[in-house]
Design an enzyme around this catalytic site. Structure first.
Site, short mmCIF file in Angstrom:
data_model
loop_
_atom_site.label_atom_id
_atom_site.label_comp_id
_atom_site.label_asym_id
_atom_site.label_seq_id
_atom_site.Cartn_x
_atom_site.Cartn_y
_atom_site.Cartn_z
N CYS A 1 0.83 -1.21 0.00
CA CYS A 1 0.00 0.00 0.00
C CYS A 1 0.87 1.26 0.00
O CYS A 1 1.43 1.63 1.04
CB CYS A 1 -0.93 -0.01 1.22
SG CYS A 1 -2.00 1.43 1.28
N CYS B 1 -0.62 4.15 2.12
CA CYS B 1 -0.43 3.95 3.57
C CYS B 1 1.02 4.21 3.96
O CYS B 1 1.29 4.85 4.98
CB CYS B 1 -0.79 2.52 3.98
SG CYS B 1 -2.21 1.83 3.15
N ASP B 2 1.97 3.67 3.20
CA ASP B 2 3.36 3.61 3.67
C ASP B 2 4.34 4.48 2.90
O ASP B 2 5.50 4.63 3.31
CB ASP B 2 3.86 2.14 3.60
CG ASP B 2 3.03 1.24 4.50
OD1 ASP B 2 2.51 1.73 5.52
OD2 ASP B 2 2.89 0.04 4.18
#
Ligand code: FAD
Ligand code: NAP
Length: 313
Positions: free
Chosen positions: A134, A137-138
């Site tokens: 992701c 997300c990261d």
């Protein structure tokens, strides 16, 4: 109480099914979603092909208003994981991981799919410690640093383009020299200065230390190894179907499936079991798009309204 309809999964397919069933007059409809509603598109940094939505918008922003719109028409939401759907006579039973069950006259399932693991050494051990599926997300953890992206489909290329805006350099590792992604996405990729294409190469091993990933070793088709020193490795190599809830106690599936684990449906999203409809990414020949998943949800909901009406009257 027996629900008119149980909706399993709260992605674009499930939420649209929730909107159409409730707005179409069904009073007892519950959507069972194990996490926050919105589905896998909420992991996407940008969506630019949902009709009528122009400008830069993330998947999360796109999906934000959907649950509230359904709830206004009476859709109920249980945040719980469904472990199994079974049918006895005309009644479906929804088995949940909190040990409780709910009965329903009809079921619309739209449990979608999940990111597939590539299968190289160190991938599982370093997952969450530098290996990720992701970018939204990261990606921020690697601001100003170099990262590697694995895959050659739409997801890999779009997420590589997203990461290229945050990171100093992106190595795009793909096992062939041709891409599955849309031609305009490939064009954008090739025109992005800080993306290096590492083609005809597959990941061999990801390695690291106590702090996490320090590098990725790739092998090209001639067997030559190359070390790419990066603290982050993002894998986007497709998805597996979430069909576990259809598996019965004897190991068989509740309805007919194909050999790829996708649910066989007709054009009205009907499965081989009366009253059970399958929608979105989990069905055969799914275009795997938000708009088509939403369309499936609407089609199934309209079928459910007629089915329940005939069953009960
Ligand atoms: P999903 O979105 O997968 O939703 C399924 C839901 O079911 C999930 O919320 C999950 O938590 C829930 N669930 C699963 N199992 C259970 C269970 N046992 N019990 C309860 N709940 C359960 N499409 C586009 O049109 N344009 C794009 O630009 C685009 N970009 C993408 C970028 C990325 C990174 C990814 C991963 C996908 C992208 N897609 C895009 C594809 C799109 O996201 C999917 O086609 C769409 O989300 C499918 O919707 P769905 O409702 O079928 O399933
Ligand atoms: P995908 O299209 O299946 O692509 C997966 C990629 O990973 C392929 O390039 C494949 O290589 C590679 N791959 C698979 N297994 C591998 C392995 N073990 N080792 C190395 N590489 C491997 O998956 P996706 O990109 O996630 O897309 C899924 C669906 O969602 C598609 O239908 C896509 O069009 C759709 N989607 C659409 C959009 C959009 O419309 N903007 C955005 C994202 C996703 P090969 O090419 O060699 O097989």
């Amino acid at each position: 109480m027996i629900l008119d309809c149980a909706i399993i999964g709260g992605g674009p397919a499930g939420l649209t099914a929730g909107l159409y069933t409730t707005r179409g007059g069904l009073e007892n409809v519950t959507m069972f979603e194990k996490g926050m509603p919105g589905g896998q598109i909420t992991n996407s940094s940008e969506i630019e092909n949902y009709p009528g939505v122009t400008g830069e918008i993330s998947g999360m922003d796109l999906m934000m208003p959907w649950p509230e719109q359904c709830q206004r028409f009476g859709l109920k939401h249980e945040m719980v994981e469904v472990t199994r759907v079974s049918k006895d006579g005309d009644i479906f039973t929804i088995h949940k991981n909190d040990g409780t069950t709910t009965q329903a006259h009809s079921v619309i399932i739209g449990t979608g799919s999940r990111p597939r693991r590539v299968g190289f050494a160190g991938e599982d051990e370093l997952f969450g410690k530098g290996v990720s599926t992701c970018a939204t997300c990261d990606g921020f953890f690697y601001k100003g640093k170099e990262v590697a992206v694995i895959g050659g489909g739409d997801t890999a290329l779009e997420e590589a383009l997203y990461l290229a805006k945050i990171c100093s350099k992106v190595y795009l590792v793909h096992r062939r020299d041709a891409f599955r992604a849309a031609p305009n996405t490939v064009e954008r990729l090739k025109n992005t200065e800080n993306i290096e294409l590492v083609l005809n190469s597959s990941p061999d091993e990801v390695y690291g230390d106590a702090m996490g990933v320090t590098g990725l070793r790739v092998k090209n088709k001639n067997g030559e190894l190359r070390d790419i020193e990066v603290p982050g490795v993002f894998t986007f190599v497709g998805n597996d179907i979430n069909n576990q809830t259809l598996i019965q106690e004897d190991g068989s599936f509740l309805c007919d499936m194909n050999d790829q684990g996708q649910v066989i449906v007709d054009i009205s999203m009907s499965t081989s079991v009366a009253g059970l409809y399958a929608t979105g990414d989990m069905r055969i020949a799914a275009p795997k798009q938000v708009v088509s998943a939403a369309g499936d949800g609407a089609v199934a909901a309209l079928q459910v309204i007629s089915y329940v009406d005939e069953l009960l009257h």
